[in-house]
Write an enzyme that holds these catalytic residues in place. Structure first.
Site, short mmCIF file in Angstrom:
data_model
loop_
_atom_site.label_atom_id
_atom_site.label_comp_id
_atom_site.label_asym_id
_atom_site.label_seq_id
_atom_site.Cartn_x
_atom_site.Cartn_y
_atom_site.Cartn_z
N ASP A 46 0.85 -1.20 0.00
CA ASP A 46 0.00 0.00 0.00
C ASP A 46 0.88 1.25 0.00
O ASP A 46 0.63 2.19 -0.74
CB ASP A 46 -0.90 0.03 1.25
CG ASP A 46 -1.87 -1.13 1.31
OD1 ASP A 46 -1.41 -2.28 1.43
OD2 ASP A 46 -3.10 -0.91 1.22
N ASP A 179 -5.26 -12.01 -0.80
CA ASP A 179 -5.38 -12.99 0.28
C ASP A 179 -6.25 -14.22 0.02
O ASP A 179 -5.82 -15.34 0.24
CB ASP A 179 -5.92 -12.28 1.53
CG ASP A 179 -5.19 -10.98 1.81
OD1 ASP A 179 -4.15 -10.73 1.18
OD2 ASP A 179 -5.67 -10.22 2.66
N ARG A 214 -15.83 -10.60 3.08
CA ARG A 214 -14.48 -10.85 3.60
C ARG A 214 -14.15 -12.34 3.54
O ARG A 214 -15.02 -13.18 3.33
CB ARG A 214 -14.43 -10.38 5.08
CG ARG A 214 -14.58 -8.88 5.27
CD ARG A 214 -13.32 -8.12 4.96
NE ARG A 214 -12.15 -8.67 5.64
CZ ARG A 214 -10.90 -8.26 5.42
NH1 ARG A 214 -10.65 -7.29 4.57
NH2 ARG A 214 -9.89 -8.81 6.06
N TRP A 371 -11.01 -10.78 -2.97
CA TRP A 371 -10.17 -11.04 -4.16
C TRP A 371 -10.73 -12.18 -5.00
O TRP A 371 -10.01 -12.77 -5.80
CB TRP A 371 -8.73 -11.36 -3.73
CG TRP A 371 -8.03 -10.22 -3.05
CD1 TRP A 371 -7.90 -10.01 -1.71
CD2 TRP A 371 -7.37 -9.10 -3.67
NE1 TRP A 371 -7.21 -8.85 -1.45
CE2 TRP A 371 -6.87 -8.27 -2.63
CE3 TRP A 371 -7.16 -8.71 -5.00
CZ2 TRP A 371 -6.16 -7.09 -2.88
CZ3 TRP A 371 -6.45 -7.54 -5.24
CH2 TRP A 371 -5.96 -6.74 -4.20
N GLU A 414 -12.30 0.69 -1.51
CA GLU A 414 -11.22 -0.30 -1.50
C GLU A 414 -11.31 -1.21 -2.74
O GLU A 414 -10.33 -1.48 -3.40
CB GLU A 414 -11.36 -1.13 -0.22
CG GLU A 414 -10.27 -2.14 0.01
CD GLU A 414 -10.53 -2.96 1.28
OE1 GLU A 414 -11.56 -2.75 1.93
OE2 GLU A 414 -9.68 -3.81 1.61
C1 9WN Z 1 -3.97 -8.55 5.44
C2 9WN Z 1 -4.08 -3.32 3.45
C3 9WN Z 1 -4.11 -4.78 3.04
C4 9WN Z 1 -3.64 -5.00 1.59
C5 9WN Z 1 -3.89 -6.41 1.11
C6 9WN Z 1 -5.37 -6.74 1.34
C7 9WN Z 1 -5.72 -6.57 2.81
C8 9WN Z 1 -5.02 -7.53 4.99
C9 9WN Z 1 -6.38 -7.88 5.57
O1 9WN Z 1 -5.46 -5.24 3.22
O2 9WN Z 1 -5.01 -7.53 3.56
O3 9WN Z 1 -2.69 -8.12 5.03
O4 9WN Z 1 -6.56 -7.68 6.78
O5 9WN Z 1 -7.25 -8.38 4.84
O6 9WN Z 1 -5.66 -8.01 0.90
O7 9WN Z 1 -3.56 -6.52 -0.25
O8 9WN Z 1 -2.26 -4.71 1.50
O9 9WN Z 1 -4.79 -2.55 2.52
#
Ligand code: 9WN
Length: 447
Positions: A46, A179, A214, A371, A414
């Protein structure tokens, strides 16, 4: 694209201001949080995307963003995927610093961090930030960052080349950045975990986002189990092949590593170093990606599960990402572009729907779940660069317009519904704002 979450269609100047306001409101003393509610700490990739956005409006913040992240780099070169803000109360995010317990690792810094990595898009971000505002400050920031970026690449090429293949392995779905991608379903199913363990924890994400969007509790039980296994070994990488429950070679992470070498070659010329070794390493990564992850039958790239030594058949947007490599040969570049333009992803000069994160014709396509289908601006941004580099400015322009349309209709969310464009997840998300600024400015002289 039909419905919207706000119904508003914003003019470019208004859109620019919305993106700047989003970055300003997420700025936190020396970094930008991805989201004040869902992700209140600093995240690795990020920060790289966000630095590109800052370079258009407040270049000094782009450098502070990268500098603060790299201050938490581990002695072994890994750049942690989360740097925790010690000022926040316990429970601001799960899993928090007490779960990661990074102090168990010899290589960890004093700051509390996670023990995982994310795709190394930082050298590219540093290069783009410099190109956007080439100044003496920019040159000295590049000089400071260069050895750290080298160490990040060295970590991937040594500690993480688990199969000795020339590619880096990821040890957790969180490292891939995508993820709960369907690409990870098979390797995740092989991780022993009991959903009941989640009763010992309090998920923070589902208090701020719709649980139906989620990852599931069973996903989280496995996420936690994989971290626990790595943490027990004090986040050491020796012996991963023998004991770690989840090991994958990911096309996105490795394409980012190759793109980083191309960016480092350019940075080297500014800081007075030799660009040659970077070009050689970039060529080796491209060769390894083709040898290990390119499937000539599908004409796209697929992750390799190192536990089975098999390619994972799901056709997700990960397969398109190696197009970001400027030295990808013409034949695979052409088949990847064909995949991008197929009904699976719908890239076109005039796109009627945004780029999905997963094959929209697949039975496991889920338009609302994170995702597994929704549209994300960072994937579109990376693909757009590839399309331009590989001689398809027409398709790059179509993708750019679809990115702008998404935010114009729904705001800096997001992620977005891949059919309707409705905004999902956090409504004020850092990299959406930052990458929107970049495509609006459309200023990328060196690509
Ligand atoms: C775990 C912060 C991050 C991104 C990832 C996204 C999400 C985190 C979560 O948020 O991941 O690292 O808690 O789901 O999948 O790409 O960097 O924005």
């Amino acid at each position: 694209m039909t419905g919207t979450s706000t119904g508003a269609v914003r003019a470019p100047a208004e859109l620019w201001q919305l993106a700047v306001d989003t970055l300003e409101s997420n700025w936190e003393h020396d970094h930008t949080v991805p989201s004040r509610t869902l992700y209140p700490h600093q995240w690795s990739w990020d920060s790289a995307f966000i630095a590109i956005g800052w370079s258009h409006v407040r270049p000094e913040r782009a450098w502070r963003e990268l500098a603060s992240l790299f201050r938490a780099q581990w002695a072994d070169g890994r750049v942690p995927h989360i740097v925790f803000n010690a000022a926040l109360p316990v429970g601001s995010y799960f899993p928090g610093p007490e779960f990661w317990h990074s102090a168990v690792a010899d290589a960890a810094p004093t700051a509390a961090t996670s023990g995982l990595i994310q795709p190394p898009v930082h050298a590219l971000a540093a290069w783009l930030a410099y190109r956007r505002a080439p100044s003496e400050q920019g040159r000295s920031e590049l000089r400071r960052l260069y050895p750290r970026l080298l160490a990040q690449q060295r970590y991937l090429a040594t500690h993480r080349d688990v199969a000795g293949s020339g590619l880096a392995a990821v040890v957790h779905p969180w490292e891939s950045g995508v993820d709960n991608s369907p690409a990870w379903d098979a390797p995740m199913a092989a991780v022993p975990a009991d959903v009941a363990v989640m009763s010992a924890y309090r998920r923070h994400d589902t208090a701020h986002a719709d649980a139906a969007h989620r990852p599931t509790d069973l996903d989280y039980a496995r996420y936690v189990a994989i971290v626990a296994s790595y943490r027990e070994q004090r986040y050491r990488d020796d012996g991963l092949a023998d004991r770690h429950p989840w090991l994958v070679e990911c096309p996105l992470l490795n394409a980012a590593a190759g793109a980083a070498e191309h960016a480092l070659a350019r940075i080297a010329t500014v800081v007075g170093a030799d660009p040659g070794p970077h070009r050689e390493r970039a060529a080796r990564i491209t060769e390894a990606l083709l040898r290990r992850l390119y499937d000539p039958v599908t004409g796209t790239f697929q992750p390799r599960d190192l536990r089975t030594d098999r390619l994972i058949p799901a056709r997700t947007a990960l397969g398109l990402m190696p197009l970001m490599l400027p030295d990808l040969p013409a034949r695979p570049a052409a088949t990847v572009i064909e995949e991008a333009c197929s009904a699976r992803f719908g890239v076109a000069r005039r796109m009627d729907r945004p780029l999905p994160s997963h094959d929209r014709t697949a039975p496991d396509f889920e338009p609302l779940r994170y995702w597994r289908g929704p549209s994300w601006l960072n994937l579109a941004w990376l693909l757009r660069r590839g399309l331009r580099d590989h001689g398809r400015p027409d398709l790059a322009a179509g993708l750019r317009q679809s990115m702008i349309d998404l935010v114009a209709r729904s705001g800096c969310h997001e992620y977005f519904h891949p059919d309707t464009g409705v905004g999902l997840g956090s409504p004020a998300f850092g990299w959406t704002a930052a990458l929107l600024l970049d495509v609006l400015a459309d200023d990328d002289p060196e690509r």
